[in-house]
Design a protein around this motif. Structure first.
Motif, PDB file in Angstrom:
ATOM      1  N   UNK A   1       0.767  -1.058   0.006  1.00  0.00           N
ATOM      2  CA  UNK A   1      -0.063  -0.075   0.039  1.00  0.00           C
ATOM      3  C   UNK A   1       0.757   1.397  -0.103  1.00  0.00           C
ATOM      4  N   UNK A   2       1.989   1.060   0.631  1.00  0.00           N
ATOM      5  CA  UNK A   2       2.617   2.386   0.526  1.00  0.00           C
ATOM      6  C   UNK A   2       3.566   2.786  -0.356  1.00  0.00           C
ATOM      7  N   UNK A   3       3.584   1.900  -1.596  1.00  0.00           N
ATOM      8  CA  UNK A   3       4.241   2.157  -2.824  1.00  0.00           C
ATOM      9  C   UNK A   3       3.015   2.575  -3.650  1.00  0.00           C
ATOM     10  N   UNK A   4       3.515   3.677  -4.601  1.00  0.00           N
ATOM     11  CA  UNK A   4       2.494   4.228  -5.466  1.00  0.00           C
ATOM     12  C   UNK A   4       2.800   3.779  -6.894  1.00  0.00           C
ATOM     13  N   UNK A   5       1.609   3.077  -7.394  1.00  0.00           N
ATOM     14  CA  UNK A   5       1.967   2.657  -8.788  1.00  0.00           C
ATOM     15  C   UNK A   5       2.374   3.753  -9.891  1.00  0.00           C
ATOM     16  N   UNK A   6       1.986   4.970  -9.741  1.00  0.00           N
ATOM     17  CA  UNK A   6       2.581   6.045 -10.266  1.00  0.00           C
ATOM     18  C   UNK A   6       3.987   6.444 -10.253  1.00  0.00           C
ATOM     19  N   UNK A   7       4.429   6.255  -9.059  1.00  0.00           N
ATOM     20  CA  UNK A   7       5.885   6.301  -9.045  1.00  0.00           C
ATOM     21  C   UNK A   7       6.617   5.058  -9.672  1.00  0.00           C
ATOM     22  N   UNK A   8       6.163   4.096  -9.623  1.00  0.00           N
ATOM     23  CA  UNK A   8       6.681   2.813 -10.229  1.00  0.00           C
ATOM     24  C   UNK A   8       6.650   2.864 -11.768  1.00  0.00           C
ATOM     25  N   UNK A   9       5.480   3.290 -12.177  1.00  0.00           N
ATOM     26  CA  UNK A   9       5.336   3.299 -13.823  1.00  0.00           C
ATOM     27  C   UNK A   9       4.424   4.791 -14.160  1.00  0.00           C
ATOM     28  N   UNK A  10       5.473   5.922 -14.253  1.00  0.00           N
ATOM     29  CA  UNK A  10       4.737   6.978 -14.571  1.00  0.00           C
ATOM     30  C   UNK A  10       4.600   7.563 -15.956  1.00  0.00           C
ATOM     31  N   UNK A  11       4.820   6.573 -16.776  1.00  0.00           N
ATOM     32  CA  UNK A  11       4.613   7.001 -18.269  1.00  0.00           C
ATOM     33  C   UNK A  11       2.994   6.705 -18.522  1.00  0.00           C
ATOM     34  N   UNK A  12       2.814   7.580 -19.710  1.00  0.00           N
ATOM     35  CA  UNK A  12       1.371   7.556 -19.978  1.00  0.00           C
ATOM     36  C   UNK A  12       1.075   6.011 -20.475  1.00  0.00           C
ATOM     37  N   UNK A  13      -0.166   5.529 -20.209  1.00  0.00           N
ATOM     38  CA  UNK A  13      -0.535   4.314 -20.618  1.00  0.00           C
ATOM     39  C   UNK A  13      -0.864   4.640 -22.395  1.00  0.00           C
TER      40      UNK A  13
END
Length: 368
Positions: free
Chosen positions: A119-131
C-alpha cells in the motif's frame, strides 16, 4: 539452442495498441503488425495462451484454431505483469520498468511483488509513463477495461492500464455477462477500444499443468467465450485475441533449489523474478554469472544485465530503470526451474513461464 528474442518494434505485444492507434488516427502512431482497418477494436487477452499450446491442443479450441495465422512475441520476462504493462503502455519492459512477477525496486530497497502490491508504494511512482489507453483517450477514442471487479485500483492495474472506464466482472463464470460488457464497451463512442482479460487458463496451468483435464476444460471455455464475443458484437468491431505468454510443465525432478546449493548464492543479496527466469541482485555480476554458468551449462541462458541488454531482452533500457532488472539473469532453456524455499507457494506450481523458449515467448494474434 538460442533464446527466442522478442520482436520489439515489429510484432510484439507492446506493438499491438500502437497498431490499433495508427488505425484510429492517433498522432505519430505506427502499425508495424498490419492490423485490419476499423473504428472499433476489442482486445481479448487470454492469460497463458501460448501459440505452441494452441497449435498442440487445437482440437479443444476449434474456433480459435480456425483463426490461427498470425503470431506475436511477448517481452522478457515472459510473465503477466511485464506483458500486461507492455500491452497497456505500448512500451517494451526496458522503458516501463515492470521487470517481472517480482523485481528489485531501489527506492524502497526491496523486492516488489507485482500481484501483492504494498500500500505504501505508489503505482504512479513505479510506472509514471502515459498508458496507451490515455493516449487513445487524448485522441478522442473511447476506452474500457473488462476485468475481475477486485482488480479495480490495484497497483498493477494502475501502473499498466489506467485511463479507461472500468467495467467490473463479478462472476467470471458468467460468460453472457462478459459479452454484455464487451457490447457496452464498444458502444461508448464512434471510435472505441476495449480490453477484456481472462485468467482461468493460466491458473489451471499453474495448478494442474498444461494438458491436464482442468486446463483443457478452461481452454474449451476460452474458445466458447471467444466465439460468443464474436457472435455478440457487431461486424464493425474487430476482435483481437492474444495471450501474454505461453507455459511449460516443470517436473519436480528438474528444480534447482538454491538453499540446497548455497555456493550459488555467494555474493547474491536478493532473488527476484520467478523459477523460469530468476533475477539475482549482486555487486559481483561477472563472478556470479560464471558460477551459475558452470552449474547449469546448456540448461540455462545465464546473462549479466549488460549482456541481456545487448542481446535485446528488454528493448532499450532506460538508465533510471536498469537497476530493477537482475544484475544476473538465469533463464532456463530446458524444462527446469530455479526455486527457493522462501517462496513456498511456487513449489506447488506445475506449469511455469518467464523464460525465452519459443513455448513461452510466442503468442497468437487471432483476428475475429
Amino acid at each position: 539452442m538460442k533464446p527466442r528474442l522478442p520482436d520489439y518494434g515489429g510484432a510484439s505485444l507492446a506493438d499491438l495498441l500502437p497498431g490499433v492507434g495508427a488505425q484510429l488516427g492517433v498522432p505519430n502512431a505506427v502499425d508495424t503488425i498490419g492490423l485490419p482497418a476499423a473504428e472499433k477494436y476489442l482486445v481479448f487477452l487470454v492469460d497463458g495462451l501460448g501459440a505452441a499450446l494452441l497449435d498442440e491442443y487445437a482440437e479443444h479450441a476449434p474456433y480459435l484454431a480456425s483463426l490461427r495465422g498470425r503470431q506475436l512475441t511477448c517481452g522478457v520476462p515472459s510473465t503477466t505483469a511485464t506483458s500486461i504493462t507492455s500491452l497497456g503502455t505500448g512500451l517494451p519492459p526496458g522503458r516501463h520498468g515492470l521487470a517481472g512477477y517480482s523485481f528489485w525496486y531501489p527506492p524502497s530497497g526491496q523486492v516488489l511483488a507485482t500481484l501483492r502490491w504494498p500500500a505504501e508504494i505508489s503505482a504512479l511512482d513505479v510506472q509514471p509513463q502515459l498508458t496507451y489507453f490515455e493516449r487513445l483517450q487524448d485522441a478522442g477514442v473511447a476506452t474500457a477495461v473488462i476485468a475481475p471487479a477486485h482488480f479495480a485500483g490495484s497497483g498493477l492495474s494502475t501502473a499498466a492500464l489506467r485511463g479507461p472506464a472500468f467495467l467490473p466482472v463479478r462472476d467470471e463464470s458468467d460468460q453472457p455477462r462478459r459479452v454484455e460488457l464487451a457490447v457496452e464497451a464498444m458502444s461508448r463512442g464512434q471510435r472505441a477500444v476495449g480490453y477484456l482479460y481472462e485468467r482461468n487458463l493460466d491458473h489451471a496451468g499453474h495448478e494442474r499443468g498444461v494438458g491436464s483435464t482442468a486446463w483443457l476444460r478452461r481452454l474449451a471455455e476460452v474458445d466458447a467465450l471467444a466465439q460468443a464475443l464474436r457472435s455478440g458484437l457487431s461486424d464493425e468491431v474487430v476482435v483481437l485475441i492474444t495471450g501474454d505468454h505461453g507455459m511449460v510443465n516443470v517436473p519436480k525432478t528438474n528444480r534447482l533449489i538454491v538453499e540446497d546449493e548455497p555456493e550459488l548464492l555467494t555474493g547474491v543479496r536478493a532473488l527476484a523474478g520467478e523459477g523460469r527466469l530468476r533475477q539475482l541482485m549482486t555487486a559481483e555480476p561477472d563472478a556470479v554469472a560464471a558460477r551459475w554458468r558452470d552449474r547449469l551449462g546448456e540448461q540455462a541462458w545465464v546473462r549479466t544485465r549488460a549482456e541481456a541488454e545487448a542481446e535485446g531482452w528488454f528493448g532499450p533500457l532506460s538508465p533510471s530503470l536498469a537497476p530493477r532488472f537482475g544484475d544476473v539473469l538465469v533463464a532456463r532453456s530446458d524444462d527446469g526451474a530455479v526455486m527457493t524455499r522462501t517462496l513456498p507457494r511456487e513449489m506447488s506450481l506445475v506449469g511455469m513461464h518467464g523464460s525465452l523458449t519459443a513455448a513461452e515467448m510466442d503468442i497468437p494474434l487471432l483476428i475475429g
